[in-house]
Design a protein around this motif. Structure first.
Motif, PDB file in Angstrom:
ATOM      1  N   UNK A 362      25.361   8.030  -1.305  1.00  0.00           N
ATOM      2  CA  UNK A 362      24.813   8.551  -0.046  1.00  0.00           C
ATOM      3  C   UNK A 362      23.610   9.455  -0.299  1.00  0.00           C
ATOM      4  N   UNK A 363      23.766  10.337  -1.286  1.00  0.00           N
ATOM      5  CA  UNK A 363      22.686  11.301  -1.534  1.00  0.00           C
ATOM      6  C   UNK A 363      21.427  10.581  -2.035  1.00  0.00           C
ATOM      7  N   UNK A 364      21.594   9.652  -2.978  1.00  0.00           N
ATOM      8  CA  UNK A 364      20.421   8.988  -3.560  1.00  0.00           C
ATOM      9  C   UNK A 364      19.697   8.107  -2.547  1.00  0.00           C
ATOM     10  N   UNK A 365      20.484   7.326  -1.833  1.00  0.00           N
ATOM     11  CA  UNK A 365      19.829   6.408  -0.896  1.00  0.00           C
ATOM     12  C   UNK A 365      19.165   7.157   0.246  1.00  0.00           C
ATOM     13  N   UNK A 366      19.666   8.351   0.461  1.00  0.00           N
ATOM     14  CA  UNK A 366      19.071   9.155   1.523  1.00  0.00           C
ATOM     15  C   UNK A 366      17.678   9.674   1.137  1.00  0.00           C
ATOM     16  N   UNK A 367      17.438   9.722  -0.185  1.00  0.00           N
ATOM     17  CA  UNK A 367      16.145  10.263  -0.641  1.00  0.00           C
ATOM     18  C   UNK A 367      14.985   9.432  -0.112  1.00  0.00           C
ATOM     19  N   UNK A 368      15.120   8.128  -0.170  1.00  0.00           N
ATOM     20  CA  UNK A 368      14.013   7.287   0.275  1.00  0.00           C
ATOM     21  C   UNK A 368      13.783   7.430   1.771  1.00  0.00           C
ATOM     22  N   UNK A 369      14.827   7.859   2.473  1.00  0.00           N
ATOM     23  CA  UNK A 369      14.648   8.118   3.906  1.00  0.00           C
ATOM     24  C   UNK A 369      13.958   9.457   4.118  1.00  0.00           C
ATOM     25  N   UNK A 370      14.443  10.473   3.368  1.00  0.00           N
ATOM     26  CA  UNK A 370      13.893  11.822   3.561  1.00  0.00           C
ATOM     27  C   UNK A 370      12.454  11.913   3.063  1.00  0.00           C
ATOM     28  N   UNK A 371      12.131  11.181   2.046  1.00  0.00           N
ATOM     29  CA  UNK A 371      10.763  11.251   1.504  1.00  0.00           C
ATOM     30  C   UNK A 371      10.020   9.955   1.794  1.00  0.00           C
ATOM     31  N   UNK A 372      10.248   9.413   2.970  1.00  0.00           N
ATOM     32  CA  UNK A 372       9.601   8.150   3.319  1.00  0.00           C
ATOM     33  C   UNK A 372       8.083   8.312   3.235  1.00  0.00           C
ATOM     34  N   UNK A 373       7.446   7.333   2.684  1.00  0.00           N
ATOM     35  CA  UNK A 373       6.000   7.446   2.503  1.00  0.00           C
ATOM     36  C   UNK A 373       5.673   7.747   1.065  1.00  0.00           C
ATOM     37  N   UNK A 374       6.489   8.587   0.435  1.00  0.00           N
ATOM     38  CA  UNK A 374       6.304   8.893  -0.985  1.00  0.00           C
ATOM     39  C   UNK A 374       7.215   7.999  -1.833  1.00  0.00           C
ATOM     40  N   UNK A 375       8.479   7.909  -1.403  1.00  0.00           N
ATOM     41  CA  UNK A 375       9.456   7.151  -2.184  1.00  0.00           C
ATOM     42  C   UNK A 375       9.711   5.825  -1.476  1.00  0.00           C
ATOM     43  N   UNK A 376       9.597   4.737  -2.231  1.00  0.00           N
ATOM     44  CA  UNK A 376       9.817   3.425  -1.617  1.00  0.00           C
ATOM     45  C   UNK A 376      11.151   2.852  -2.067  1.00  0.00           C
ATOM     46  N   UNK A 377      11.664   1.961  -1.254  1.00  0.00           N
ATOM     47  CA  UNK A 377      12.917   1.289  -1.592  1.00  0.00           C
ATOM     48  C   UNK A 377      12.705   0.211  -2.637  1.00  0.00           C
ATOM     49  N   UNK A 378      11.456  -0.318  -2.678  1.00  0.00           N
ATOM     50  CA  UNK A 378      11.281  -1.572  -3.409  1.00  0.00           C
ATOM     51  C   UNK A 378      10.839  -1.423  -4.863  1.00  0.00           C
ATOM     52  N   UNK A 379      10.717  -0.242  -5.341  1.00  0.00           N
ATOM     53  CA  UNK A 379      10.445  -0.070  -6.765  1.00  0.00           C
ATOM     54  C   UNK A 379       8.993  -0.028  -7.156  1.00  0.00           C
ATOM     55  N   UNK A 380       8.077  -0.370  -6.244  1.00  0.00           N
ATOM     56  CA  UNK A 380       6.661  -0.301  -6.603  1.00  0.00           C
ATOM     57  C   UNK A 380       6.241   1.171  -6.692  1.00  0.00           C
ATOM     58  N   UNK A 381       5.290   1.456  -7.581  1.00  0.00           N
ATOM     59  CA  UNK A 381       4.866   2.849  -7.765  1.00  0.00           C
ATOM     60  C   UNK A 381       3.367   2.922  -7.980  1.00  0.00           C
ATOM     61  N   UNK A 382       2.807   4.030  -7.529  1.00  0.00           N
ATOM     62  CA  UNK A 382       1.391   4.313  -7.782  1.00  0.00           C
ATOM     63  C   UNK A 382       1.334   5.783  -8.138  1.00  0.00           C
ATOM     64  N   UNK A 383       0.901   6.062  -9.356  1.00  0.00           N
ATOM     65  CA  UNK A 383       1.069   7.417  -9.881  1.00  0.00           C
ATOM     66  C   UNK A 383      -0.252   7.980 -10.378  1.00  0.00           C
ATOM     67  N   UNK A 384      -0.202   9.242 -10.797  1.00  0.00           N
ATOM     68  CA  UNK A 384      -1.388   9.848 -11.394  1.00  0.00           C
ATOM     69  C   UNK A 384      -1.659   9.189 -12.751  1.00  0.00           C
ATOM     70  N   UNK A 385      -2.886   9.240 -13.218  1.00  0.00           N
ATOM     71  CA  UNK A 385      -3.211   8.562 -14.495  1.00  0.00           C
ATOM     72  C   UNK A 385      -2.823   9.408 -15.703  1.00  0.00           C
ATOM     73  N   UNK A 386      -1.525   9.725 -15.820  1.00  0.00           N
ATOM     74  CA  UNK A 386      -1.096  10.514 -16.980  1.00  0.00           C
ATOM     75  C   UNK A 386      -1.478   9.767 -18.251  1.00  0.00           C
ATOM     76  N   UNK A 387      -2.139  10.469 -19.140  1.00  0.00           N
ATOM     77  CA  UNK A 387      -2.604   9.832 -20.368  1.00  0.00           C
ATOM     78  C   UNK A 387      -4.078   9.501 -20.308  1.00  0.00           C
TER      79      UNK A 387
END
Lengths: 645, 284
Positions: A362-387
Motif C-alpha cells: 500500500x505504501x509503495x504503490x501510493x508513492x506514484x500517486x502522491x508524486x504523480x508527475x515525478x514518479x511513473x508507474x511504467x519504469x521509464x526515467x529521465x534523470x540528471x546527467x550524473x557523471x
C-alpha cells in the motif's frame, strides 16, 4: 564646537577608565560633520605599529548635563528655544579591531590619530592580502566596500568557500528585501569566473523551491550604470550563465511540465525529471514515515530491493517476474496474494507476514500517486546527467510546483547521487555547489529528525572534503539547525527582522550593527568570513541574469494544454520542422501511457530525426472499434438488501 | 582683590532707573567672545622662598551660524619668585627649567603666604595683559565683528574703533552705585536694565555701563541673574543699550549649567573657558 582638522586624520583615539582602549576594541572621536559611519574601516598608526578596525557603534552627545537645563533655558516652552549658539557636541565611535601589524606583541590600541582606510588598507584589514596578492590567488570577489567615498573590492577565499579549509555559504534575510537569491546568483557568477583553474572544475545545482526565482539564469538582465560600475570594481563580467540545464517534473497529466519556465521559447530547454521504481526505492525512507514503517516492513523493503527489483525473480507458483516499475511490482504483489490464497498456505511468504506485505504494498504503490508527475508507474526515467556534469554548468531543478514530499524526495536523491559520484570522483566536476532556499523548511532547528535534515547535516559537516558545497538561504537563521548554519564558513546577512535580531545568535553584534542590519537597503549585505575578524558591509551589483519576476513578465508561462497539444509542442520544441497534424495522426491510436513513454524517450535521446524516433518508440497501435449504443440502456439490478430499491 | 567701590556719573538719566528691555532680541550674525584663565601653583621652595609656576591664557572664539570656532589664542607660562632673594646658584638652577622668570618683588620681611599672594597677583596681571592684547588685536583686525569680553573692558593702548565691544561682568565686587541707585540696580526685575551711567577707574577704560537682570531674582539672592554691561563711552552705546540688552537676554540659551555661575555666565564664554582649560591639560 571647536573643530579639529589635520589632513587625513579624521579622529583621535581616546581612552578613559570607563572607556579604555583594549587590544580588541577602542573609542575615538571625530568632528560632528564626518563621512564615517557604522561599518567603515579605519586605521590607527603610531611609531611601531598599525591597527585596522571597523566602526561598530557610534554615539553623539552634547555638554547638556541634565534635560532640566534645557527646560529652564526655554522657560518651559519648547517653542521658545532659539539658541544663538549650538551646544558643543561630540561624535564618539567604537571600533572593533580587525588586525594588528605586527600581530605580536598584541597590545592595546595606541592613543593616536584615526584615519579612513584606503583600498589597500581594506585588503590588509580583512587579511585579504594573503589570498588576493599570493602567487596562486584564490580570491572570489563578493562585494564592494563603500565608505567615506572609497570603493574597494572585498573578496572571500575560495579555499574557505568551496573547501577544503572550510566551506559552505549561508545567507539570511527577510523575503523581498534581503535580495538573497540575487546575492547567490552574483556569488555564483563571481565563483565561475574567478575560481582558479588549478583548484579544479565547479558546477552549481540549484533547487528552485518557489516561484520563478531561478527560472531564467540563462537570460541576461538589463543593468544600469551603477551595477556596471560595481562589476568593474569587482572585476567580474556581467554575463548570464552558460550552460544552464533545467529539469522539472511533469504535472499530474504527465505531459505538461510543472514549471513556470513554460514559455514556448524556453520550455524546449527544460528536461523532464521522471523517476521510476528503482530511483525511488533506495530512498523509501524519505517517503515512508518512520512512525509507520517498523523493522518488519524495513526487512521486507530490503528484500525487495536486494532480491526482486531489476532481477529475474521466480515465485513459488512457477511465475518469473522482472520488476522494473511500479506496475511490475503490483503484478508481483497480486501474484503473491493470489498464490497464497489458492495454496491455502496461511499468511507467511518468504518469512514475511502477509500483513507486512500488504502494508508495504500500500505504501509503495501510493508513492506514484502522491508524486504523480515525478514518479511513473511504467519504469521509464529521465534523470540528471550524473557523471557528465559540465564545468561552470548550472543545473536547475524546478521543484517549486511539487508538494513537500516530492521536494524531499528530489532533494534527498539528487544530493545522495551527487555525494556518491563525488566520492568516486565520477561526477564530471570536482566541486558542486548545491543551492537550497528556504533552508528553515528542510533543516529546521526543531521538529522531528528527517532524512532530509540528516542529509543536510551530513553535507554541512563532511561535504567540504568531497567538494560538495551547500549554499543555503533562509529568512530566519535562528530557525535553521545550528550545525547547518554553524558549519557555513561564510555567512551573509541581508535586511533582517528586528525580532530575529533579538534572538541569541545575534548577541555578538553591536546595537548599531543590528540597526544597520534592520535597515539595510537592497543590494547591501553584511559578510562574515573566516579571514575577517569582524563582519564587513558590502554592496553587490544586481545579478547578470533575469530575475524571476522580470522573466515571467518577458516570458509569460503558458497555460496547460490538452494532451495532444502538449505532445505536439514538446516534439516541435525539439524539431521545429515537425508538422503538428502529423503528430496528431501518429498518436491517434495509441494509449496515453505509451505516448508519454515514447515522448520521454525521444526527449531523453534527442535524436537527429525526432519524428522517426518517436514513431519507432511507440508500440504498434491496436486498432479499436467504437461501439455504438443500441436500444434502451440496461436497468441496474434490484438489490434485495436495499429496502428502498 | 578688586576695589570695593568705584565712582559713577549719570548718563541716560539723572537718577538710575529700571527700564524694561522686552523679549530676547536678535543676536549679531557674527560675534566673537573672549575670556582668559590663570593658574598658579607652588612648585617648591628654595629655602623659605616659594617658587610659583604660573600659567595665563586667553582666547577668542567666533560664532557664525551658531557654531564656535577658535579665532585667536595666546598663552604664557612662567615662574614667579622674589628674584632678589635668590643666590646666583639658585637663579641658575631655576633658569635651567627653561621658563621665563618673573620677579614678584620683595616685602620688608619674609612672609611665605604673602609672597604667594603677591605672585598670584602677578599671574592675574599677566592674564589681563593677554586679554587686553587679544582685544586690541580684534579691534585692529575685525572692527566689523562684535566682541563680548568676559569682565571689564581693558584699557587699550591703540586707538582703533571700539564701537562693537561689550564687557560682561558677572561679579559685583566693585560697586559704582549707592543709595536708591544701588537699590534700583540690585532689585531689577527680570529683563530690565538700569539707565546707562559712566564708570571710571584708574586701571580701566572710561566706559558706559548698566546693570541687566537676565533671570528673576525673586526667591534667590539679590545678585542672581544680574550682570553689568560695559560699552565704549560713546553716544551710540546709550542709543543701543536696550537692543544690546535684548541680545544678551537671548544668550541665556543654551544654559551654561551645571556651572554654578550659570545665571550670569553666557554659554559661549563658558565654551571659551572650557577650551582654555582643555588646552591647559591635566598638568594642574
Amino acid at each position: 564646537m571647536i573643530k579639529f582638522e589635520d589632513g587625513r586624520t579624521i579622529g583621535r583615539v581616546i581612552a578613559t577608565e570607563a572607556l579604555p582602549a583594549s587590544p580588541h576594541e577602542f573609542h575615538f572621536w571625530t568632528a560632528v560633520e564626518t563621512s564615517l559611519g557604522i561599518g567603515a574601516i579605519v586605521r590607527v598608526d603610531d611609531e611601531t605599529r598599525t591597527v585596522f578596525a571597523v566602526v561598530i557603534d557610534g554615539r553623539a552627545y552634547s555638554d547638556l548635563s541634565s534635560p532640566l537645563h534645557e527646560v529652564v533655558a526655554a522657560e518651559g516652552d519648547p517653542k521658545s528655544v532659539t539658541a544663538p549658539t549650538r551646544r558643543a557636541e561630540i561624535r564618539l565611535w567604537t571600533a572593533a579591531v580587525l588586525r594588528h601589524e605586527p600581530e605580536e606583541p598584541m597590545q592595546p590600541v595606541p592613543l593616536a590619530g584615526v584615519r579612513v582606510a584606503s583600498a589597500s588598507d581594506v585588503e590588509r584589514a580583512l587579511r585579504m592580502d594573503s589570498y588576493v596578492r599570493s602567487e596562486s590567488p584564490t580570491a572570489i570577489p563578493i562585494g564592494v566596500y563603500r565608505a567615506a567615498g572609497l570603493k574597494a573590492p572585498v573578496s572571500v577565499d575560495a579555499d574557505f568557500v568551496l573547501g577544503p579549509e572550510s566551506a559552505h555559504l549561508n545567507i539570511s534575510g527577510v523575503s523581498g528585501l534581503a535580495t538573497k537569491t540575487s546575492a547567490v546568483e552574483f556569488a555564483l557568477t563571481s565563483i565561475f569566473q574567478h575560481f582558479p583553474a588549478a583548484k579544479g572544475s565547479v558546477a552549481a545545482l540549484c533547487f528552485n523551491v518557489k516561484g520563478p526565482d531561478l527560472c531564467f539564469l540563462d537570460r541576461p538582465a538589463e543593468l544600469n550604470d551603477d551595477d556596471r560600475d560595481l562589476y568593474d570594481v569587482l572585476g567580474v563580467q556581467p554575463v548570464a550563465f552558460d550552460p544552464v540545464h533545467y529539469f522539472a517534473p511533469f504535472k499530474a497529466d504527465g505531459v505538461n511540465l510543472n514549471t513556470l519556465r513554460s514559455h514556448p521559447d524556453l520550455v524546449g530547454a527544460v528536461t523532464p525529471l521522471v523517476w521510476g521504481l528503482r530511483e525511488v526505492l533506495d530512498y523509501h525512507e524519505v517517503l515512508l514515515s518512520r512512525d509507520d514503517i517498523d523493522a518488519k516492513s524495513d526487512a521486507f523493503l530490503d528484500f525487495l530491493a536486494d532480491r526482486v527489483v531489476d532481477k529475474e525473480f521466480r515465485d513459488e507458483w512457477g511465475h518469473t517476474h522482472r520488476v522494473s516499475s511500479f506496475a511490475d511490482l503490483e503484478r508481483l504483489f497480486r501474484a503473491v496474494f493470489d498464490g497464497l490464497e489458492q495454496a491455502g498456505r496461511g499468511d507467511i511468504w518468504r518469512t514475511h507476514h502477509i500483513a507486512t506485505i500488504r502494508k508495504v504494498r500500500n505504501r509503495l504503490l501510493n508513492i506514484s500517486t502522491r508524486c504523480k508527475g515525478l514518479v511513473t508507474d511504467d519504469g521509464s526515467a529521465s534523470d540528471l546527467p550524473f557523471g557528465a556534469f559540465e564545468d561552470r554548468g548550472v543545473y536547475v531543478l524546478d521543484v517549486s510546483g511539487m508538494d513537500q514530499l516530492g521536494q524531499d524526495l528530489v532533494f534527498t536523491r539528487v544530493v545522495s547521487k551527487l555525494r556518491e559520484h563525488l566520492e568516486r570522483r565520477e561526477l564530471g566536476v570536482d566541486h558542486v555547489i548545491v543551492f537550497v532556499d528556504e533552508l528553515n523548511k528542510y533543516a529546521p532547528s526543531d521538529g522531528p529528525e528527517t532524512y532530509v535534515r540528516k542529509m543536510l547535516l551530513d553535507i554541512s559537516e563532511r561535504g567540504r572534503y568531497l567538494g560538495l558545497v551547500l549554499f543555503g538561504a533562509q529568512q530566519f537563521r535562528s530557525q535553521v539547525h545550528r550545525r547547518v548554519v554553524g558549519n557555513a564558513g561564510t555567512a551573509v546577512y541581508g535586511r533582517m527582522d528586528m525580532d530575529e535580531l533579538a534572538t541569541p545568535g545575534y548577541q555578538v553584534f553591536s546595537p548599531a550593527t543590528k540597526i544597520k542590519l534592520a535597515t539595510l537597503p537592497k543590494g547591501e549585505l553584511m559578510v562574515r568570513h573566516p579571514h575577517f575578524t569582524h563582519p564587513v558591509f558590502v554592496r553587490f551589483p544586481r545579478p547578470p541574469v533575469l530575475s524571476g519576476p522580470d522573466g515571467v513578465k518577458r516570458f509569460p508561462p503558458q497555460t496547460d494544454v490538452p494532451f495532444e497539444d502538449a505532445v505536439v509542442r514538446q516534439l516541435v520544441a525539439l524539431d521545429r520542422e515537425i508538422s503538428p497534424a502529423t503528430v496528431v495522426d501518429i498518436i491517434a491510436d495509441h494509449h496515453e501511457v505509451d505516448v508519454r513513454r515514447a515522448l520521454l524517450a525521444t526527449r531523453r535521446t534527442r535524436p537527429d530525426d525526432v519524428l522517426s524516433y518517436f514513431r519507432a518508440t511507440l508500440p504498434r497501435a491496436v486498432p479499436h472499434e467504437t461501439v455504438t449504443r443500441r436500444g434502451e440502456p440496461l436497468s441496474p439490478l434490484r438489490s434485495s438488501d436495499d429496502p428502498y430499491a | 582683590m578688586s576695589e570695593p567701590f568705584g565712582s559713577a556719573d549719570p548718563v541716560e538719566s539723572r537718577l538710575v532707573e529700571a527700564i524694561p528691555v522686552g523679549d530676547p532680541g536678535a543676536v549679531p550674525a557674527s560675534v566673537a567672545f573672549l575670556d582668559g584663565i590663570q593658574r598658579y601653583a607652588v612648585e617648591g621652595r628654595l629655602g623659605l622662598q616659594p617658587i610659583i609656576r604660573g600659567h595665563a591664557a586667553a582666547a577668542t572664539v567666533l560664532r557664525v551660524d551658531g557654531e564656535l570656532d577658535v579665532l585667536d589664542h595666546a598663552s604664557d607660562e612662567f615662574l614667579v619668585t622674589a628674584v632678589q632673594r635668590l643666590s646666583d646658584s639658585q637663579r641658575a638652577a631655576l633658569e635651567e627649567v627653561g621658563l621665563p622668570m618673573l620677579d614678584a618683588g620683595v616685602a620688608d620681611r619674609e612672609h611665605p603666604m604673602l609672597d604667594v599672594r603677591r605672585a598670584a597677583l602677578l599671574v592675574e596681571r599677566r592674564r589681563a595683559r593677554l586679554e587686553a592684547a587679544l582685544v586690541g588685536r580684534h579691534v585692529r583686525q575685525r572692527d566689523d565683528t562684535w566682541l563680548v569680553v568676559d569682565g571689564s573692558l581693558p584699557r587699550l593702548e591703540n586707538t582703533g574703533p571700539r564701537g562693537r565691544l561689550v564687557g560682561l561682568i558677572k561679579s559685583h565686587e566693585t560697586q559704582f552705585l549707592d543709595g536708591s541707585d544701588l537699590r534700583v540696580a540690585l532689585t531689577l526685575p527680570e529683563a530690565h536694565r538700569t539707565s546707562v551711567f559712566r564708570r571710571s577707574t584708574p586701571t580701566h577704560e572710561d566706559v558706559y555701563s548698566w546693570y541687566l537682570r537676565l533671570w528673576p531674582w525673586e526667591e534667590q539672592d539679590l545678585l542672581h541673574g544680574l550682570v553689568r554691561v560695559e560699552r565704549p563711552a560713546v553716544d551710540e552705546s546709550v542709543a543701543t543699550a536696550t537692543q544690546v540688552s535684548r541680545w544678551l537676554l537671548a544668550e541665556r540659551t543654551p544654559l551654561s549649567a551645571p556651572d554654578s555661575r550659570w545665571d550670569r555666565l553666557v554659554y559661549p564664554i563658558q565654551q571659551v573657558e572650557a577650551f582654555l582649560r582643555a588646552q591647559l591639560g591635566s598638568w594642574w
